[in-house]
Design a protein around this motif. Sequence first.
Motif, short mmCIF file in Angstrom:
data_model
loop_
_atom_site.label_atom_id
_atom_site.label_comp_id
_atom_site.label_asym_id
_atom_site.label_seq_id
_atom_site.Cartn_x
_atom_site.Cartn_y
_atom_site.Cartn_z
N VAL A 1 -13.13 4.75 -7.60
CA VAL A 1 -12.48 4.01 -6.51
C VAL A 1 -12.21 2.58 -6.97
O VAL A 1 -13.12 1.90 -7.43
CB VAL A 1 -13.35 3.99 -5.23
N GLU A 2 -10.97 2.16 -6.84
CA GLU A 2 -10.61 0.76 -7.10
C GLU A 2 -10.21 0.12 -5.77
O GLU A 2 -9.54 0.75 -4.95
CB GLU A 2 -9.43 0.67 -8.07
N ILE A 3 -10.58 -1.11 -5.58
CA ILE A 3 -10.23 -1.84 -4.38
C ILE A 3 -9.12 -2.83 -4.70
O ILE A 3 -9.27 -3.67 -5.60
CB ILE A 3 -11.45 -2.59 -3.79
N ASP B 1 0.51 -8.56 -2.34
CA ASP B 1 1.26 -8.39 -3.59
C ASP B 1 0.70 -7.24 -4.43
O ASP B 1 1.44 -6.42 -4.97
CB ASP B 1 1.25 -9.69 -4.40
N ALA B 2 -0.63 -7.19 -4.54
CA ALA B 2 -1.26 -6.12 -5.33
C ALA B 2 -1.00 -4.76 -4.71
O ALA B 2 -0.73 -3.78 -5.41
CB ALA B 2 -2.76 -6.37 -5.45
N VAL B 3 -1.07 -4.69 -3.39
CA VAL B 3 -0.85 -3.42 -2.70
C VAL B 3 0.60 -2.99 -2.85
O VAL B 3 0.89 -1.82 -3.11
CB VAL B 3 -1.24 -3.54 -1.21
N MET C 1 2.02 0.44 -4.49
CA MET C 1 2.88 1.35 -3.74
C MET C 1 4.17 1.64 -4.51
O MET C 1 4.64 2.78 -4.58
CB MET C 1 3.22 0.74 -2.38
N THR C 2 4.73 0.60 -5.14
CA THR C 2 5.94 0.78 -5.93
C THR C 2 5.67 1.67 -7.14
O THR C 2 6.46 2.58 -7.45
CB THR C 2 6.47 -0.58 -6.41
N GLU C 3 4.55 1.43 -7.81
CA GLU C 3 4.20 2.25 -8.98
C GLU C 3 3.97 3.70 -8.58
O GLU C 3 4.38 4.63 -9.29
CB GLU C 3 2.94 1.69 -9.64
N TYR D 1 -3.27 -3.67 6.26
CA TYR D 1 -2.82 -2.85 5.13
C TYR D 1 -2.67 -3.70 3.87
O TYR D 1 -1.80 -3.47 3.05
CB TYR D 1 -1.50 -2.17 5.48
N ASP D 2 -3.52 -4.74 3.73
CA ASP D 2 -3.49 -5.53 2.50
C ASP D 2 -4.79 -5.40 1.73
O ASP D 2 -5.02 -6.13 0.78
CB ASP D 2 -3.16 -6.99 2.80
N ASN D 3 -5.65 -4.47 2.15
CA ASN D 3 -6.84 -4.10 1.38
C ASN D 3 -6.93 -2.58 1.39
O ASN D 3 -7.15 -1.98 2.45
CB ASN D 3 -8.11 -4.69 2.00
N ILE D 4 -6.77 -1.97 0.22
CA ILE D 4 -6.76 -0.51 0.19
C ILE D 4 -7.65 0.00 -0.94
O ILE D 4 -7.93 -0.72 -1.90
CB ILE D 4 -5.33 0.06 0.00
#
Length: 332
Positions: free
Chosen positions: A117-119, A124-126, A130-132, A232-235
């Motif tokens: 699990v990565e947090i 920007d990171a999320v 999502m794009t990747e 939805y900025d911490n996943i």
Amino acid sequence: MEEQRVLGGVGVEEFDERVYRLLLRQPGRRTAELAAALGVTSSRVRLALRRLAEAGLLRRTGPGGYEPVSPEAALGWLVDRRRLEVEASLARVRTTVGDFAQLYHSGRMWAEPAGVVEILSGEDAVKRQMTELARSVTTELLCFDSPPYLGRPDSSHDTNESELEDTRELLARGVDIRVVYCPGSLDRPGRMETLLRLAEEGERSRFLPRLPFKLRIADRRIGLLPLVDGVYDNIALLHPSRLLDALIELFDVYWERGQPLTGDSPPADDRPAEEDLLVLRLLNSGLKDEAIGRHLGVSTRTATRKIAAVVERLGVTTRFQAGVEAAARSWL
């Protein structure tokens, strides 16, 4: 000025290309003459001529004699052959991506068990992840769709048009998309019509009154899961593991419970007006009159009147009865 060597891309060595260019300019030259012009030994030229002939660029005319084949045909054939070889090689690499990814994640879990699990923190990171995910998915995308929505990588908001474009691109790549929606999915005006269009074009969609959380799973190897409701900025980014397997099973359970967004088309002589059908679908999705009005672009009072008219047209007295009757007629 020295000529640029360009035939390396089709497997022709630099020296061989010099010999080839010389024969194109001065056809009929013998091996010894070519060697003298290039300042090399005859044996080196003979080897180059042999390789050029094997590549189909020259044909042998006799002992020590070669002439060029038409470059349009010979080089065109070489380019096509190399393209096919490269495509086959890249295809082989693509088939092993999953194997290498599995080795990578297995190694990380061995070295660091928490690596399953990565947090990811911050919008920007999320958004990058999502794009990747959208770019890398190749076979299957599973989603629980509910607010909040993060927006697009360029910081613009999602629109019905951008959703159509993005989903169509995935469908064109052969990705099997299954999405479970909920009433909150329909807050954006016009989204119901968008989802119905996507369902017609190949997205498989179902609807439930409630979803446990947002979820995206790509190719059953990567999962994205918000850590906190309403944010939805911490996943959590999930790699192949028992945890991801459990989420896939959970998705399948909710999928089986869901109601298909579209049903079989009713007979032509029994098909309702498009607006009536949309009202019924919005009503069946559990939306209140105010939300239905936003989708229709009318006031809440007008939406209530439209709903009442559809109920009356079906010959029933309640909204619940209208849903049952519409389902019986295969309108939903």
